[in-house]
Scaffold this active site. Structure first.
Site: not given
Ligand SMILES: Cc1cc2nc3c(=O)[nH]c(=O)nc-3n(C[C@H](O)[C@H](O)[C@H](O)COP(=O)(O)OP(=O)(O)OC[C@H]3O[C@@H](n4cnc5c(N)ncnc54)[C@H](O)[C@@H]3O)c2cc1C
Length: 478
Positions: A45, A49, A172, A339, A399, A439
């Protein structure tokens, strides 16, 4: 031998790379995808927050509030779009009034500044298009909107400038404990590292289990969204939430930093963690639920739909802790992970230090990033940019008014764009009303020219997302 290897290049891995790049450490970040921010971080989103929703006393509460306080300064320094637009949680019933009071109290305990309960009239003064059915609201002035993938890309680019190495497109597959740390295996090699940070999002339980016994399970929950054209942007000034339920924060209506209107998400448990296709039923639900807050939304102005996967887990809080000596889980980072990200990274750095990692600061590391699109420049700056690089005078995305000069900057950046959507995430091509209809062929052409490859090898996005299925005629323009 690396000092620290980060698995996962979402906002959590990127924030860790950025934070740790301040120190004299050799750092590696590995992601299975061909770019940064390809998981939950690119499809959410986009709200920073305020922090009234998480239960007091949890990591989610303290890290949300801390992270949201850190975000404005980081975004300013790295030129990441961030707008402090505030949020309203809307009440529609006596029951909702009780929930709003509970959220107000939670927010107060969490240390959220400026919260106040509003009457129907006060809420309507803030939001011209609010439903007549709204009876009350909670106002959170510190809530903000951000460009989530740019947030991660900017931190990663800065980390790369500071010497962090990135291995993208490498999954990994195994991790072995050694006497001095860990050996991390990908299809391209084996990397030795003293410390490992598990920031693998929806796959963080799988990475954990490569090293330690199972102690948590990720329960992926999909959320669908509608993006509306800029003509609908004014329907909401603040981010408009409905009261949260057991399924999460509910469907919101919000402006985006790109000037669109966003509605969503729903919450659908999914077996396949990587399958982020939208579903008609989910989109219908989102559309109707958002109309409860703002009945006049014109869905004929929808320009895109997308879905993101939450890394929910069987634990009620973020999972942050050493799973084994030198192996740090930053797992199950569900909302409000975006956040909380900079605060999670700061906590991770503190935990590594406490565990014995030598961390002395490097005096020459940078924590700012210059980025200016042609359309953001003053007339004098535009003239100077074109004099320096005439391709700034060639508009590619009509755009969004993105020039070839902007695209070249993205392709030659510290973490270069290699795909159509990689360029989109960095400069905004294809984000407008035509969604890349005009584009995209030009951007493919530029990518192929700059990388010295054939156009048919340029991907739309992740591995396998082929755009062209055959060679173009010799010398023919796309
Ligand atoms: C629908 C939705 C709405 C949300 N809205 C909000 C919001 O408005 N505000 C807010 O604060 N949070 C929000 N969140 C939560 C927020 O998006 C997540 O908490 C945050 O993006 C998590 O980041 P991350 O780096 O842990 O995970 P990810 O962004 O998923 O990154 C994990 C990475 O690990 C990599 N990976 C996985 N397995 C392996 C492997 N075996 N080897 C190598 N790489 C690997 C993946 O490719 C990925 O790039 C929302 C989430 C969702 C889905």
């Amino acid at each position: 031998m690396y000092d620290v290897t980060i698995i996962g290049g979402g906002i959590i891995g990127a924030a860790c790379a950025y934070t740790l790049s301040r120190y004299k450490l050799s750092i590696l970040l590995i992601d299975k995808e061909n770019d940064i921010a390809m998981g939950s971080t690119r499809a959410n989103s986009a709200i920073i927050h305020a922090g009234f929703d998480p239960e007091p006393g949890t990591l989610m509460a303290s890290l949300n509030v801390e992270g949201s306080r850190m975000a404005p300064e980081i975004c300013r320094a790295l030129n990441v779009p961030y707008i402090n637009n505030g949020a309203l949680v809307l009440g529609f019933s006596d029951q909702d009034d009780k929930t709003l009071e509970m959220l107000y109290e939670r927010g107060r305990q969490n240390g959220v500044e400026g919260l106040c309960l509003l009457s129907r009239e006060e809420a309507r003064k803030k939001e011209a298009f609010l439903s007549d059915r709204v009876t009350s609201a909670l106002y959170a002035p510190t809530s903000a909107i951000v460009d989530p993938w740019e947030y991660a890309i900017a931190m990663s680019e800065t980390a790369a400038v500071n010497g962090v190495q990135f291995r993208l497109g490498e999954r990994v597959t195994a991790i072995k404990k050694t006497e001095v740390g860990y050996e991390i295996t990908t299809p391209c090699g084996v990397y030795s590292s003293r410390y490992v940070i598990n920031a693998a999002g929806v796959h963080s339980d799988e990475i954990h289990e490569m090293v330690a016994p199972k102690s948590f399970t990720i329960i992926p929950v999909r959320g669908d969204y509608c993006v509306l054209d800029k003509v609908e942007n004014a329907r909401a000034a603040c981010t408009l939430f409905q009261c949260p339920s057991k399924d999460g924060k509910g469907v919101l209506v919000t402006p985006t930093v790109h000037g669109n209107l966003l509605t969503g998400p729903n919450a659908i448990s999914c077996a396949n963690r990587d399958r982020v296709n939208t579903e008609a039923q989910g989109i219908d639900f989102v559309k109707h639920a958002a109309l409860k807050s703002v009945p006049s939304i014109d869905y004929r102005q929808t320009i895109r739909q997308y879905a993101g996967m939450r890394a929910n887990s069987d634990q009620s809080d973020f999972i942050i802790g050493f799973a084994d000596k030198g192996f740090l889980d930053l797992a199950g980072i569900k909302s409000p992970g975006l956040s909380a990200a900079p605060a999670i990274a700061r906590l991770a750095a503190d935990m590594l230090k406490e565990d014995g990692l030598q961390m002395s600061e490097t005096p020459d590391s940078v924590f700012t990033r210059e980025k200016r699109l042609f359309k953001q420049m003053s007339p004098e700056e535009k003239r100077a940019a074109i004099a320096r690089e005439p391709l700034y005078g060639r508009v590619i995305c009509r755009c969004e008014t993105i020039t070839e000069g902007d695209i070249l900057t993205a392709i030659h950046s510290p973490l270069p764009a290699r795909t159509l959507d990689g360029v989109k995430r960095r400069v905004g091509t294809g984000m407008g009303r035509c969604q890349g209809g005009f584009c995209s062929p030009r951007v493919v052409e530029i990518l192929a020219r700059e990388w010295g490859v054939k156009p048919e090898s340029i991907l739309k996005d992740g591995a396998g997302s082929i755009i062209l299925i055959g060679p173009t005629k010799d010398g023919a323009k796309l």
